[in-house]
Design an enzyme around this catalytic site. Structure first.
Site, mmCIF file in Angstrom:
data_model
loop_
_atom_site.group_PDB
_atom_site.id
_atom_site.type_symbol
_atom_site.label_atom_id
_atom_site.label_comp_id
_atom_site.label_asym_id
_atom_site.label_seq_id
_atom_site.Cartn_x
_atom_site.Cartn_y
_atom_site.Cartn_z
ATOM 1 C CB THR A 246 -0.795 0.324 1.124
ATOM 2 O OG1 THR A 246 -1.239 -1.574 1.532
ATOM 3 C CG2 THR A 246 -1.525 1.057 1.089
ATOM 4 C CG PHE A 247 1.949 2.802 2.824
ATOM 5 C CD1 PHE A 247 0.954 2.086 4.406
ATOM 6 C CD2 PHE A 247 0.770 3.996 2.585
ATOM 7 C CE1 PHE A 247 -0.106 2.507 4.503
ATOM 8 C CE2 PHE A 247 -0.833 3.650 3.766
ATOM 9 C CZ PHE A 247 -0.926 3.145 4.617
ATOM 10 C CG ASP B 75 -1.409 -1.592 5.047
ATOM 11 O OD1 ASP B 75 -0.770 -1.586 3.790
ATOM 12 O OD2 ASP B 75 -2.480 -2.049 5.183
#
Ligand code: NAG
Ligand code: NAG
Ligand code: NAG
Ligand code: NAG
Ligand code: NAG
Ligand code: NAG
Ligand code: NAG
Ligand code: NAG
Ligand code: NAG
Length: 888
Positions: free
Chosen positions: A617-618, A734
């Protein structure tokens, strides 16, 4: 004179052997360098003059001959043929790697080899007949590969073989007769293949066979007497074949036999009385066959017996009272036979009994009043019999009971209020299809862990007590076909049920039935409902708004990122060409790694797409091989989080702090580089990928499926890592199976911790999308609170645990529109599915022990993913619950 002659001769020999030695050393060095060039063994070649010090390599002590090579667990791939040139090798272990292609036939030339382990790779093709040349081989392990074809007859030359493991491949043909001629064979496993034909009837006749495991094949014919001939057998597993005929009388000759698993075959006849001689017997599983006759009382002689499973056969007669002498018995499973008579009082002597399953028989006695003298009872499964009499009040003292099944019997009298004392009751309480009368005791409301309640098809009367609203865990109910009257209490599990759960009660009214109650029953019923609908709509509405804005922000970032990526792709060529990335800042926190890490090489590694490992995601993770041979995982933060560049000093301080966080299940940063406007975080490279890969990618090619104990340890490890994070007041942003890395021993490490710290939204450094986490793992409350919390982490962890239990993705179209894994699991009861239909059946059907543990873990996952964040356990409690499952 003679002395002098001998002295000279000795000196001469010494000189010759020494020079020979130097020659062979040079040869070894050359061969090993070539092997290293081909395979890139981590840690090799750093000190090429002294190969005997290379990891995994053992030289003989008097010269520098390589005698042992252990390269297991190193993610190796490539052409292993060259290894065969290490002529003196006695021990070669290449297990747990990524080798594919054929097994090199040149391995057959390593005539000194005594131990060869190629298991847990992806070797394809057939077993090379040349391996038959390994005359000194004692141990051959080819299990867990993709091998096809027959077991070659040339292997009959391996006369010294003691351990022969070829399980979990795709081998066909039959088990060759010569296997029975191997006089030293002690261990033979060929389970999970496509082997057919008969088990050779000389197997075990000349060797002291200790372990024979052939389960999950297509073997036919009888269980040969020969395997019991020398009486040394300890473990016999033949489950899931097509074996027929009788269980040989000779089985009783193996007094050391501790585990007999012959379920799911077509075996006939009686169980030989000689089983009473098998004094070591702990596990006897012969379910799903066509065995018949009476259950032999001789089992009572096997004092260590812990499991007796004879379910789904044709046994008749009564349950032998003698079984009550089995003080170690934990599970007695006799369901699906034609047993009749009493549940003998004597059986209450089994003080350690945990599961008693007599369902689907013709038991026509009563329930012993003191049944709870078996104080460890967790499962009492007596459904589908002809049991008479009343449910004893004393049932209330079965304090450990998780499941009570008494449906479809001839039980009379009332439902004893004492059932409400069984606080642990959680899986099911089923009293349906009996002749029970009277009212339902309000005490049932105390069963706050109970998931499924079925009292249908009795003559129960009176109101459904509003006190039942205390059953907070209830998902599935059935009150149908009784004499209940009055309004159905307003209680979500009731109103969410189908009306079939309440039909057949003439006097019952209210939702979900279509017959409305008169106002006299519940005056504020209607208005109350309207209010709650309005609240729900409002909540959904605001949630949607927020969700929509999050989505838009995410989309904007994605578009921006895509544009940037295209721009960057064009720029990469230049970067690589001018060869000197402008490093702004960088550091390695771990003193003794500073030498081995080259920051410039780190930056360059992230410019090659072929180095890309995972895209999260990051961040995107790259593999970087240092000139020193060390391998790193480098995390490149995505452009949307570029804000942190402007907080450089703060970021560096945070990273330093995090690098000192010490826990076995957390992935800590070992350094960082900032170049241009990109931040790279350095980590150890872990060879086994992510938990997501382990769970969801290995299923596509059934080469290595993580077993339940491995999965449970991973689940506990992740929970421990998170519990520690919460202890030091760090909330993860996350949590997902993508952010759980696995080391060589499948120890899990929670990653992306620094992201959580660097992007802590409360510190104002994060973009709004940061709180979104990964789709499928986001707790429902985030949609309107927009705040990451510890209970939110518990939810996401629960999703990971569900993935581990079900081997399903957190979001999958297969669940239906708008249904994710959590909803799918929570709604299983309303679909009429039992918890066991949700679990990965490839694991839950392996053994009773695994199934039990998986059910218990499922319970934990359900608690973690509770819609109401306040009801979720703390991470620390999750750890405790899972550890308890493991210990039991
Ligand atoms: C290389 O080997 C030599 C001799 O065995 C040793 O003194 C030296 O420390 C080694 N160097 C490394 C980098 O391991
Ligand atoms: C080294 O030792 C082994 C036994 O460990 C022996 O067989 C071999 O002959 C020895 N070699 C030399 C060169 O001494
Ligand atoms: C592996 O290398 C050997 C020579 O070392 C060669 O003969 C063989 O063809 C190679 N195998 C493959 C699959 O490339
Ligand atoms: C095995 O060794 C023999 C004799 O040294 C050689 O002729 C043969 O080519 C070798 N086989 C393989 C597959 O390397
Ligand atoms: C392969 O089999 C051998 C012999 O039975 C055993 O020692 C070894 O541990 C096995 N390898 C693995 C990875 O289980
Ligand atoms: C096994 O051994 C028996 C007796 O030594 C021998 O007659 C038979 O030919 C052998 N079978 C195989 C397949 O090697
Ligand atoms: C093996 O079992 C058979 C059948 O029960 C019996 O006749 C025979 O004596 C036993 N042999 C030994 C060595 O115990
Ligand atoms: C039963 O199990 C115990 C503990 O494992 C062991 O010490 C004992 O020898 C076993 N009894 C028999 C008869 O094998
Ligand atoms: C239980 O069933 C058996 C076999 O059908 C019958 O012989 C016996 O009389 C029954 N016992 C009772 C108490 O009904």
């Amino acid at each position: 004179m003679a002395v002098l002659f001998w002295l000279c001769l000795l000196l001469l020999i010494g000189f010759l052997s020494k020079s020979q030695c130097v020659v062979s050393q040079l040869q070894y060095q050359a061969t090993l360098s070539a092997i290293n060039k081909e395979l890139g063994v981590p840690g090799w070649g750093a000190n090429s003059s002294d190969y005997c010090s290379w990891p995994g390599l053992v030289c003989s002590s008097n010269n520098s001959m390589v005698v042992k090579l252990d390269l297991s667990h190193r993610e190796l791939r490539g052409n292993a043929t060259l290894i065969s040139e290490l002529k003196g090798l006695k021990w070669l272990d290449l297990s747990y790697n990524n080798f594919h292609g054929s097994i090199p036939s040149a391995f057959g030339n390593m005539s000194e080899l005594e131990f060869l382990d190629l298991s847990l790779n992806k070797f394809e093709g057939s077993v090379p007949p040349e391996l038959g040349g390994l005359r000194n081989l004692r141990s051959l392990n080819l299990s867990n590969n993709l091998l096809v074809g027959e077991i070659p007859d040339e292997l009959k030359g391996l006369k010294k073989l003691q351990e022969f493991q070829i399980s979990s491949n795709r081998l066909n043909g039959s088990i060759p007769f010569w296997v029975g001629n191997l006089t030293n064979l002690r261990v033979f496993t060929a389970y999970e293949n496509f082997l057919g034909g008969r088990i050779p009837d000389n197997l075990g006749a000349v060797s002291e066979l200790h372990l024979l495991n052939l389960h999950s094949n297509q073997l036919e014919g009888v269980i040969p007497k020969s395997i019991f001939a020398l009486g040394k057998l300890e473990v016999l597993i033949l489950t899931q074949n097509r074996l027929s005929g009788d269980i040989p009388e000779e089985i009783g000759n193996c007094t050391g036999l501790s585990s007999i698993r012959i379920g799911n075959n077509e075996l006939l006849g009686m169980i030989p009385r000689a089983v009473g001689n098998i004094s070591s017997l702990t596990y006897f599983e012969a379910d799903d066959n066509s065995l018949s006759g009476e259950i032999v009382a001789e089992f009572a002689e096997c004092s260590n017996l812990t499991l007796l499973n004879l379910a789904s056969n044709g046994f008749t007669g009564t349950i032998p009272r003698e079984l009550g002498r089995l003080l170690n018995l934990q599970e007695l499973i006799l369901s699906g036979n034609s047993l009749f008579g009493d549940i003998p009082e004597a059986i209450l002597g089994c003080k350690n009994l945990n599961k008693l399953d007599l369902s689907n028989n013709r038991i026509n006695g009563t329930i012993p009043v003191d049944i709870c003298n078996m104080s460890r009872l967790q499962y009492l499964i007596l459904g589908q019999n002809s049991i008479r009499g009343e449910i004893p009040r004393q049932i209330g003292s079965c304090g450990k009971l998780l499941e009570l099944q008494m449906g479809s019997n001839y039980l009379t009298g009332t439902v004893p209020p004492e059932i409400g004392h069984i606080k642990n009751l959680q899986i099911a309480l089923n009293l349906s299809f009996n002749h029970l009368h009277g009212t339902l005791p309000v005490e049932l409301g105390k069963l706050d862990k109970l998931v499924s309640l079925d009292v249908s098809n009795n003559q129960l009367s009176g109101n459904i007590p509003p006190a039942l609203k205390g059953m907070l865990s209830l998902i599935e109910v059935n009150f149908s076909n009784n004499l209940f009257t009055g309004p159905i209490p307003t209680f979500v599990p009731f109103q969410k049920s189908l009306n079939s759960s309440f039909v057949g009660n003439k006097g019952l009214c209210g939702e979900p039935l279509s017959s409305l109650c008169g106002n006299s029953y519940n005056p504020d019923h209607e208005s109350h409902h309207k209010v709650s609908y309005r609240i729900i709509l409002a909540v959904i509405g605001s949630g949607l708004t927020v969700f929509a804005s999050v989505t838009i922000v995410v989309l904007l970032f994605m578009v921006r990122e895509k544009q940037e990526r295209t721009a960057k792709a064009a720029g990469i060529e230049e970067d690589v060409e001018n060869n000197h990335p402008a490093i702004i800042a960088g550091n390695v926190f771990v003193e003794n790694l500073r030498q081995a890490i080259d920051l410039e090489a780190v930056v360059k590694a992230t410019m090659k797409d072929s180095n890309k490992l995972i895209s999260g995601t990051f961040s995107t993770v790259y593999k970087a091989v240092m000139p020193s041979g060390m391998i790193l995982a480098v995390k490149r933060l995505k452009s949307m989080d570029r804000t942190i560049i402007h907080h450089q000093h703060k970021m560096i301080r945070e990273l330093e702090r995090l690098s000192r966080l010490c826990h076995d299940n957390l992935e800590r940063p070992i350094g960082f580089v900032i170049f241009e406007d990109v931040a790279l975080l350095l980590h150890q490279h872990l060879p086994n990928g992510t938990l997501a890969q382990l769970l969801h990618e290995s299923t596509k090619q059934p080469d290595y499926e993580p077993d339940w104990p491995t999965r449970l340890s991973i689940a506990i490890g992740v929970a421990e890592g998170l519990a520690f994070l919460h202890h030091v007041a760090i909330i993860h942003l996350d949590i997902s199976s993508l952010n759980v890395l696995l080391d060589a021993n499948f120890r899990p490490l929670v990653s992306e911790i620094e992201i959580s710290k660097l992007l802590d939204p409360s510190k104002g450094t994060a973009s709004i999308s940061a709180v979104a986490g990964s789709f499928g793992y986001i707790p429902p409350e985030y949609a309107y609170t927009m705040q990451v919390t510890a209970p939110g982490n518990v939810y996401s962890y629960g999703v990971v645990l569900l993935e581990i239990l079900t081997t399903r993705l957190p979001v999958d179209d297969a669940f239906g529109e708008g249904v994710d894994l959590v909803k799918w699991v929570h709604s299983a009861p309303s679909r009429g599915e039992t918890p066991e239909q949700i679990l990965d059946a490839r694991l839950s059907t392996v053994s009773f022990g695994w199934r039990k543990e998986m059910l218990a873990a499922l319970k934990v996952a359900l608690l973690c993913t509770d819609n109401t964040s306040a009801k979720r356990p703390k991470m620390k409690q999750v750890v405790e619950m899972l550890q308890e499952i493991k210990q039991n």
